[in-house]
Design a protein around this motif. Sequence first.
Motif, mmCIF file in Angstrom:
data_model
loop_
_atom_site.group_PDB
_atom_site.id
_atom_site.type_symbol
_atom_site.label_atom_id
_atom_site.label_comp_id
_atom_site.label_asym_id
_atom_site.label_seq_id
_atom_site.Cartn_x
_atom_site.Cartn_y
_atom_site.Cartn_z
ATOM 1 N N GLY A 126 0.811 -1.210 0.000
ATOM 2 C CA GLY A 126 0.000 0.000 0.000
ATOM 3 C C GLY A 126 0.845 1.261 0.000
ATOM 4 N N ARG A 127 0.247 2.362 0.404
ATOM 5 C CA ARG A 127 0.936 3.651 0.408
ATOM 6 C C ARG A 127 2.161 3.686 1.313
ATOM 7 N NH1 ARG A 127 -4.514 5.301 0.531
ATOM 8 N NH2 ARG A 127 -4.358 5.965 2.701
ATOM 9 N N PRO A 128 2.142 3.023 2.491
ATOM 10 C CA PRO A 128 3.339 3.094 3.339
ATOM 11 C C PRO A 128 4.593 2.564 2.654
ATOM 12 C CG PRO A 128 1.461 2.308 4.604
ATOM 13 C CD PRO A 128 1.025 2.327 3.171
ATOM 14 N N ALA A 129 4.476 1.459 1.921
ATOM 15 C CA ALA A 129 5.648 0.900 1.241
ATOM 16 C C ALA A 129 6.160 1.851 0.161
ATOM 17 C CB ALA A 129 5.303 -0.450 0.618
ATOM 18 N N MET A 130 5.235 2.468 -0.565
ATOM 19 C CA MET A 130 5.653 3.399 -1.600
ATOM 20 C C MET A 130 6.385 4.596 -1.001
ATOM 21 S SD MET A 130 4.739 1.988 -4.474
ATOM 22 C CE MET A 130 5.210 0.470 -3.607
ATOM 23 N N THR A 131 5.963 5.012 0.187
ATOM 24 C CA THR A 131 6.632 6.130 0.862
ATOM 25 C C THR A 131 8.035 5.741 1.292
ATOM 26 O OG1 THR A 131 4.524 7.024 1.645
ATOM 27 C CG2 THR A 131 6.506 7.724 2.813
ATOM 28 N N TYR A 132 8.191 4.553 1.874
ATOM 29 C CA TYR A 132 9.504 4.089 2.313
ATOM 30 C C TYR A 132 10.497 4.048 1.156
ATOM 31 C CZ TYR A 132 8.012 2.605 6.985
ATOM 32 O OH TYR A 132 7.570 2.562 8.276
#
Length: 206
Positions: A126-132
């Motif tokens: 989700g979005r958290p992985a893309m941010t990391y």
Amino acid sequence: MEIGNQIDHIDLTLSFGSDDLKGVPNNHNDALVIRAMVANYDVARIFVDLGSFVNVFFQETINQMELGQYMMEPVITSLFGFTRHAIRPIGLIHLPLTLGKNNTRKTRIVSFIVVDAPSTYNAILGRPAMTYFMAVASALHQKINFLVGSKVGEVKGYQVISRRCYVEEVHIEQKVASTGSVDRPGLAGREQVNLVEEDTSITTGD
């Protein structure tokens, strides 16, 4: 090998152009489904869902992986969206995720909510992985672009697998609606996880 969650601060533009559409059928509507290294396993059927505010691993996939060195933490908050009803997560696990190849590989520790729910996918980013990963995903271009130091790495999607997953998901939804069963589909012939040797050349991109 150093693994961390430091954020890259490089003045690069992550974008998609006509070259990124080479080999991608016109006017498709396929979800972005990739494969990646997770905790030293080659994991297929990873759905990139930018509408998800959590990263998810499914229990049956976790069962195939020897993750004794990774402790699972308790989670008390329920999730909504799986099989159209609330799912209480089994726990939270932090695993190293590697995207890219060769000199544009990057590893980050990613937190996954573990759920026991029917799905043809092994995991959801989700979005958290893309941010990391300082990443930008495009289902249209069937690709993820992300920063690796002063370079740009990429991961391409698997459209054939994406379409197969969609058909299987429809069958699961129909079965749940008609019988109330939440069993996952059979594993025969499916791309799951494969144990691979540790690669000490992985870079964090820092």
